[in-house]
Design a protein around this motif. Sequence first.
Motif, PDB file in Angstrom:
ATOM      1  N   TRP A   1       0.442   7.381  11.367  1.00 40.73           N
ATOM      2  CA  TRP A   1      -0.998   8.009  11.691  1.00 40.73           C
ATOM      3  C   TRP A   1      -1.121   8.843  10.937  1.00 40.73           C
ATOM      4  O   TRP A   1      -2.522   8.946  10.413  1.00 40.73           O
ATOM      5  CB  TRP A   1      -0.784   8.526  13.190  1.00 40.73           C
ATOM      6  CG  TRP A   1      -2.065   9.064  13.660  1.00 40.73           C
ATOM      7  CD1 TRP A   1      -3.217   8.838  14.091  1.00 40.73           C
ATOM      8  CD2 TRP A   1      -2.031  10.831  13.794  1.00 40.73           C
ATOM      9  NE1 TRP A   1      -4.100   9.830  14.312  1.00 40.73           N
ATOM     10  CE2 TRP A   1      -3.620  11.021  13.957  1.00 40.73           C
ATOM     11  CE3 TRP A   1      -1.065  11.599  13.452  1.00 40.73           C
ATOM     12  CZ2 TRP A   1      -3.932  12.268  14.148  1.00 40.73           C
ATOM     13  CZ3 TRP A   1      -1.868  13.014  13.268  1.00 40.73           C
ATOM     14  CH2 TRP A   1      -3.241  13.186  13.725  1.00 40.73           C
TER      15      TRP A   1
ATOM     16  N   GLY B   1      -2.153   7.677   7.452  1.00 40.32           N
ATOM     17  CA  GLY B   1      -3.287   7.158   7.517  1.00 40.32           C
ATOM     18  C   GLY B   1      -4.514   7.934   7.246  1.00 40.32           C
ATOM     19  O   GLY B   1      -5.336   7.782   6.580  1.00 40.32           O
ATOM     20  N   ARG B   2      -4.325   9.287   7.979  1.00 41.31           N
ATOM     21  CA  ARG B   2      -5.533  10.166   8.000  1.00 41.31           C
ATOM     22  C   ARG B   2      -5.407  10.836   6.518  1.00 41.31           C
ATOM     23  O   ARG B   2      -6.625  11.342   5.976  1.00 41.31           O
ATOM     24  CB  ARG B   2      -5.094  11.143   9.110  1.00 41.31           C
ATOM     25  CG  ARG B   2      -5.633  10.706  10.453  1.00 41.31           C
ATOM     26  CD  ARG B   2      -5.379  12.017  11.326  1.00 41.31           C
ATOM     27  NE  ARG B   2      -5.937  13.336  11.104  1.00 41.31           N
ATOM     28  CZ  ARG B   2      -7.506  13.265  11.476  1.00 41.31           C
ATOM     29  NH1 ARG B   2      -8.073  12.440  11.989  1.00 41.31           N
ATOM     30  NH2 ARG B   2      -8.024  14.441  11.177  1.00 41.31           N
TER      31      ARG B   2
ATOM     32  N   LEU C   1      -6.989   8.396   4.099  1.00 42.36           N
ATOM     33  CA  LEU C   1      -8.419   7.988   4.276  1.00 42.36           C
ATOM     34  C   LEU C   1      -9.524   8.487   3.347  1.00 42.36           C
ATOM     35  O   LEU C   1     -10.356   7.522   2.894  1.00 42.36           O
ATOM     36  CB  LEU C   1      -8.972   8.446   5.837  1.00 42.36           C
ATOM     37  CG  LEU C   1     -10.179   8.052   6.208  1.00 42.36           C
ATOM     38  CD1 LEU C   1     -10.322   6.629   6.692  1.00 42.36           C
ATOM     39  CD2 LEU C   1     -10.429   8.792   7.814  1.00 42.36           C
ATOM     40  N   PRO C   2      -9.561   9.535   2.835  1.00 38.33           N
ATOM     41  CA  PRO C   2     -10.583   9.685   1.711  1.00 38.33           C
ATOM     42  C   PRO C   2     -10.463   9.048   0.630  1.00 38.33           C
ATOM     43  O   PRO C   2     -11.544   8.762  -0.238  1.00 38.33           O
ATOM     44  CB  PRO C   2     -10.233  11.300   1.394  1.00 38.33           C
ATOM     45  CG  PRO C   2      -9.526  11.785   2.706  1.00 38.33           C
ATOM     46  CD  PRO C   2      -8.726  10.826   3.045  1.00 38.33           C
TER      47      PRO C   2
ATOM     48  N   THR D   1       0.701  -1.346  -0.031  1.00 42.12           N
ATOM     49  CA  THR D   1       0.023  -0.091  -0.026  1.00 42.12           C
ATOM     50  C   THR D   1       1.024   1.196  -0.096  1.00 42.12           C
ATOM     51  O   THR D   1       1.961   1.346   0.323  1.00 42.12           O
ATOM     52  CB  THR D   1      -1.024   0.010   1.212  1.00 42.12           C
ATOM     53  OG1 THR D   1      -0.076   0.028   2.439  1.00 42.12           O
ATOM     54  CG2 THR D   1      -1.847  -1.242   1.134  1.00 42.12           C
TER      55      THR D   1
ATOM     56  N   ARG E   1       0.530   3.545   1.929  1.00 46.00           N
ATOM     57  CA  ARG E   1       0.518   4.207   3.514  1.00 46.00           C
ATOM     58  C   ARG E   1       1.993   3.432   3.921  1.00 46.00           C
ATOM     59  O   ARG E   1       2.945   3.944   4.359  1.00 46.00           O
ATOM     60  CB  ARG E   1      -0.303   3.754   4.353  1.00 46.00           C
ATOM     61  CG  ARG E   1      -0.275   4.104   5.713  1.00 46.00           C
ATOM     62  CD  ARG E   1      -1.461   3.726   6.482  1.00 46.00           C
ATOM     63  NE  ARG E   1      -1.563   4.249   7.710  1.00 46.00           N
ATOM     64  CZ  ARG E   1      -2.701   3.878   8.669  1.00 46.00           C
ATOM     65  NH1 ARG E   1      -3.395   3.148   8.322  1.00 46.00           N
ATOM     66  NH2 ARG E   1      -2.684   4.515   9.920  1.00 46.00           N
TER      67      ARG E   1
ATOM     68  N   GLY F   1     -10.079   5.911   0.442  1.00 45.26           N
ATOM     69  CA  GLY F   1     -11.056   4.763   0.805  1.00 45.26           C
ATOM     70  C   GLY F   1     -12.521   5.003   0.323  1.00 45.26           C
ATOM     71  O   GLY F   1     -13.083   4.018  -0.456  1.00 45.26           O
ATOM     72  N   ARG F   2     -12.879   6.312   0.655  1.00 45.12           N
ATOM     73  CA  ARG F   2     -14.274   6.637   0.081  1.00 45.12           C
ATOM     74  C   ARG F   2     -14.364   6.519  -1.353  1.00 45.12           C
ATOM     75  O   ARG F   2     -15.436   6.200  -1.834  1.00 45.12           O
ATOM     76  CB  ARG F   2     -14.813   7.983   0.801  1.00 45.12           C
ATOM     77  CG  ARG F   2     -14.420   7.913   2.310  1.00 45.12           C
ATOM     78  CD  ARG F   2     -14.914   9.367   2.889  1.00 45.12           C
ATOM     79  NE  ARG F   2     -15.044   9.494   4.270  1.00 45.12           N
ATOM     80  CZ  ARG F   2     -15.206  10.351   5.240  1.00 45.12           C
ATOM     81  NH1 ARG F   2     -15.468  11.745   4.544  1.00 45.12           N
ATOM     82  NH2 ARG F   2     -15.376  10.262   6.558  1.00 45.12           N
TER      83      ARG F   2
END
Length: 252
Positions: free
Chosen positions: A164, A167-168, A171-172, A2, A4, A174-175
Amino acid sequence: MTLRLRINLLVGALTLLFAVAVIGVELRGMRDAVAEETAAANRVAAQLLDRTAWVHAAQGVPAMLSFLEGLGRIRSNDVRLLDAQGRELYRSPPSPYKAGRDAPDWFSRLISPAPAARSIQFPDGRLEVHANASRAVLDAWDEIAWLSGAALAMLVAIHGLVFWAVGRAVLPFGRIVAALDAMQAGDLGVQLPALPGKEAAAIGAAFNRMTAQLGAHIETERRAARAELQLSDSRELTRWIEQHVEDERKLI
């Protein structure tokens, strides 16, 4: 792998390289400092004994032995008293500083300077002053161990913080993937909410525009199909009427 994880590995590798470089520079400075300190201590001890040895040597070896026993240990030096036949009569006691501890052998070989010794000859024997860098090396080991621990703690902290934060940041996305999956499943009217982050917001806005245009295009296609169907029905009705009129004419 990934995004990340790739970012975390990259940041971790760069941080580790930086820590290794800092420790390498520190090791070089420690080696120079230990060599300078040991050489200076050996030189001072040899000068001290050279000036006082002859005074006690004139009184015989027992007087020299008594003097050395009263003198005790001279920092960073091992002092030996030998008689004329080379037998050892005295050896200075071990250092009480950090007694019972020594740096690892590999570290001692890396940091310790070349062996240095001075010999003071007198009629009934001789004094040997050997430089002993073990305590200075132990100090360097304690310092490098603390520095390595601090570097490891910094590496773990930075790695956790980056993990962290990344990851933040992702995160969008993933949507966005979920919305694409919904579209693939047939939900062509799916819309994304306002996403945080400049890049994610731009992608979300472009996605919403695309779905809106796609919906409008599909609606246009549907209207065209309905209009074509209505036109076809109208033509069929017109032909039926014309045929019916022709049949009526023939009948009349």
